[in-house]
Write a protein that holds these residues in place. Structure first.
Motif, PDB file in Angstrom:
ATOM      1  N   THR A   3      -3.081 -12.959  -4.665  1.00 43.09           N
ATOM      2  CA  THR A   3      -2.277 -11.871  -5.259  1.00 43.09           C
ATOM      3  C   THR A   3      -3.181 -10.878  -5.989  1.00 43.09           C
ATOM      4  O   THR A   3      -2.999  -9.653  -5.875  1.00 43.09           O
ATOM      5  CB  THR A   3      -1.223 -12.454  -6.216  1.00 43.09           C
ATOM      6  N   ARG A  35      -5.111  -8.800  -3.361  1.00 46.88           N
ATOM      7  CA  ARG A  35      -4.228  -7.841  -2.692  1.00 46.88           C
ATOM      8  C   ARG A  35      -3.868  -6.672  -3.603  1.00 46.88           C
ATOM      9  O   ARG A  35      -3.744  -5.537  -3.133  1.00 46.88           O
ATOM     10  CB  ARG A  35      -2.934  -8.534  -2.257  1.00 46.88           C
ATOM     11  N   GLY A  66      -6.096  -4.077  -3.063  1.00 48.90           N
ATOM     12  CA  GLY A  66      -6.216  -3.543  -1.709  1.00 48.90           C
ATOM     13  C   GLY A  66      -7.068  -4.365  -0.762  1.00 48.90           C
ATOM     14  O   GLY A  66      -7.464  -3.873   0.295  1.00 48.90           O
ATOM     15  N   ILE A  67      -7.352  -5.601  -1.123  1.00 48.79           N
ATOM     16  CA  ILE A  67      -8.193  -6.446  -0.260  1.00 48.79           C
ATOM     17  C   ILE A  67      -7.303  -7.394   0.544  1.00 48.79           C
ATOM     18  O   ILE A  67      -6.659  -8.277  -0.007  1.00 48.79           O
ATOM     19  CB  ILE A  67      -9.204  -7.255  -1.111  1.00 48.79           C
ATOM     20  N   PRO A  68      -7.235  -7.201   1.862  1.00 45.38           N
ATOM     21  CA  PRO A  68      -6.371  -8.060   2.689  1.00 45.38           C
ATOM     22  C   PRO A  68      -6.893  -9.492   2.703  1.00 45.38           C
ATOM     23  O   PRO A  68      -8.090  -9.712   2.894  1.00 45.38           O
ATOM     24  CB  PRO A  68      -6.475  -7.440   4.090  1.00 45.38           C
ATOM     25  N   CYS A  69      -6.023 -10.445   2.478  1.00 45.17           N
ATOM     26  CA  CYS A  69      -6.476 -11.836   2.477  1.00 45.17           C
ATOM     27  C   CYS A  69      -5.351 -12.780   2.847  1.00 45.17           C
ATOM     28  O   CYS A  69      -4.187 -12.405   2.909  1.00 45.17           O
ATOM     29  CB  CYS A  69      -7.050 -12.209   1.120  1.00 45.17           C
TER      30      CYS A  69
END
Lengths: 445, 445
Positions: A370, A373, A376-379
């Motif tokens: 969370t 994200r 902005g970091i997709p994971c």
């Protein structure tokens, strides 16, 4: 939801694996961004049109139309027969007529959608494919500067795509028209259709066909001489004049093409080529026409084509002239995948896999995800608390570059770049994902 | 390209005006961004499936299928009969079977595409519409934590959209199943179908139907008492226990739903509601089921639904369980436009109109536009060198906030905010477009 029938591909209806779809999405994103930077408004039209609106557009188009009917139902006959659109120009023309009172002209729109054509499938030629179109349409008159603008928008989009060098070939229909009339060939459309086969069948056969159609040896030689002219600067004008043919329509065409090339020389040096053999098959083009080839892959044919039409649409009283250009996106991406081995660097948008130490601590891993994200970091959180070696393999198989280990460091987390093996202390609220890894890159297999 | 037939809309095939399409694109962009932040891979499947694969999915689905056939051609009979897909789940299941050897499991994918259903058109119910789906599918077994993850992804997307408050209602099929078995109602599916009508026909009629189907007054009252239970915390468990019914399947269901709600309480407080009346019409759901309502617009029905299926796909030897959820995007956006008056703040992506002083200086205006675009500012060059008042009206009619005047200042350009009338000196290589104006905003008409 079990499978009642054998699962087989349907010829001509291509589907991508996830990494290839990510490559295609990269193309779509770049193209859309450039279209929007140039102030084209997005539009989507329904997939179906009344069949009668689709018919009679020339060539084999009629035979290739897919009809759409409800398998069962009680309202057949009440509605007009429907067919899937085979391009985005016919639906756009209809949309302009339908909404003319609610649009502001000149109206600039882009449209990126699937189209369907029941052609014989072959490599790079599909029955379902995506086109990306821009058009400008006006009421009554359309300013000629729009004909110079279209290829520049494409040049900007293509320059941002991993396709190498490309050439946009430009011609003006009035040049061959005026030239043919000037040498006494009055069947302009018939002559254009024959000369258009030059790339496919060569000059000898084109000459034979022209003679067959009633041209003299001299006229055929002149028509071929015109088609041989091309230049990235304005020298094509003198080359045409050297053929010694005069006609007012020819002069209009030369002026119009010179204006397009002049702007191109300033804005996209070396990209636009005045190429006097370009004709485009469709009968409705009346001015500038465009085709686009990738340098080194000329055999793929044009990947982006279009032109100007004096009457894109008409309701009988008002005429809407337009100019547009269309990228054959599915064709382009499929050929790049198949022939140049392009694909995305991973099969998922995720840049980070957050490992799970044991199922009881899945909440802690979820909180890390969370936090990443939110920045902005997709994971993705690992699907199971398997041993870390297995979790790293999970990331590796998908091309995910980083694995995050909650609580692995002294009083904090650690993140491992699984390509280099480097593992460092990290905090999910401050860790910087390298820009190059934030989204999948384009790689060659 | 003239119009051979009268131009009329086709009932059930909606089309947007540019400003509405910009609103829809905003929704699509937000949804896609959140799906990608959660590591779902993009996928697109062909629009058609063999008709036999589409048939037999229950309800009125068969009657609503659109068949697709070439209007003319010589290869009919060689290919299987094709139909347009009516959802994204059936094609995804087929894709998983077709590509199982080339995918990594658990496989997370999102899919945003048009689907077609020949339903009777009415407001918010269309024959062509866009769905936005996420699913996770695994081989043999699927970990239960994915059932908690799905609604959290939706909650994150919806929280970023201008739709106000919303509630995701969650149930687990095993709760009513075990409960009905525990009170001696063995026709679980039949009972579910009747109780599912509660919102539409009310408790009296549901009771009457249950009695008609063979339930006792006591059983009907118990079934209705279960359906009345809902809570945003774990109190639903005690409320069910207070009804005094025991069955192992009921206990499994309560544990599973409690697990989903527990995660929801931590990650999206107040959004998830355990609502024991939610059943979902489709027969293939076997565990958690979801529906979503906008607070204040409950009469619109669910705008996002899904659930868990033990067998998303099967090739006879291997079974692929899955869980997924689907946003009815066209329905949602159309209702927001029609009932809440939402639209975009302008009808074009352009933030700036670069004015043209006279046609001779169009090149200068073009250079300004190129400089602005290089810095990510969408803009358009004025279509004609009309007087400035007319150029400003051109921008105003489209909602473009800024007009740029090349050479209007002392030794430089000026830019005018046409809303406030403020005009200031500006340089295209340094001017900052306010963030709020860079893209169209969402406004209420």
């Amino acid at each position: 939801m079990t499978a009642p029938t054998k699962v087989t591909p349907i010829s001509g209806f291509p589907e991508f694996l996830p990494a290839e779809r990510l490559l295609e999405l990269h193309f779509l994103d770049v193209i859309r961004e450039v279209f929007e930077l140039h102030g084209f408004a997005p539009l989507e039209t329904r997939a179906v049109e009344p069949v009668e609106r689709l018919l009679g557009k020339g060539g084999d188009a009629d035979k290739e139309i897919y009809g759409v009917t409800r398998l069962a139902g009680d309202d057949s006959g009440r509605d007009a027969a429907l067919g899937l659109h085979f391009d985005l120009t016919v639906p756009f023309a209809r949309y302009v007529l339908e909404n003319a009172g609610r649009l502001s002209f000149p109206f600039r729109r882009y449209q990126i959608q699937k189209v369907w054509r029941g052609e014989r499938p072959q490599e790079g030629r599909f029955r379902e494919f995506t086109q990306a179109d821009i058009d400008v349409v006006d009421v009554g008159e359309l300013a000629p500067h729009f004909e110079a603008e279209m290829p520049l928008v494409i040049a900007e989009a293509f320059a941002r795509l991993p396709i190498g060098e490309f050439r946009i070939q430009v011609n003006n229909r009035r040049i061959p028209e005026g030239f043919y009339l000037g040498i006494g060939l009055s069947d302009v459309a018939g002559t254009l259709r024959i000369v258009d086969k030059l790339d496919k069948i060569g000059p000898e056969k084109v000459t034979a066909l022209l003679l067959e159609a009633g041209a003299t040896t001299e006229q055929a030689a002149q028509a071929l001489a015109l088609a041989a002219i091309s230049s990235t600067d304005l020298s094509f004008v003198d080359a045409v004049r050297a053929l010694g043919v005069g006609h007012p329509t020819l002069e209009e065409g030369l002026d119009a093409l010179a204006a397009v090339i002049t702007v191109g020389m300033e804005q996209a040096p070396g990209v636009l080529v005045a190429d006097l053999r370009i004709a485009r098959g469709l009968d409705y083009y009346t001015g500038t026409v465009y085709e686009t080839q990738l340098v080194g892959s000329e055999s793929w044919g044009s990947v982006c084509s279009g032109g100007r039409y004096d009457s894109l649409a008409s309701d009988g009283r008002t005429t809407y002239p337009g100019v547009g250009i269309s990228i054959g996106l599915t064709r382009l991406v499929h050929l790049l995948v198949a022939r140049r081995g392009l694909t995305a660097s991973r099969s998922t948008p995720a840049a980070v896999l957050v490992a799970v130490t044991d199922e009881e601590s899945r909440d802690a891993s979820r909180r890390v995800a969370t936090a990443l994200r939110a920045r902005g970091i997709p994971c993705e959180v690992a699907p199971s608390a398997a041993r870390f070696g297995k979790q790293i393999r999970y990331a590796d198989r998908r091309g995910i570059p980083f694995v995050w280990f909650p609580g692995a460091g002294e009083g904090g987390d650690q993140v491992k770049d699984i390509r280099s093996g480097d593992q460092v202390d990290a905090d999910a609220t401050t860790w910087e994902c390298p820009d190059a890894d934030l989204r999948p890159g384009v790689v060659t297999r």
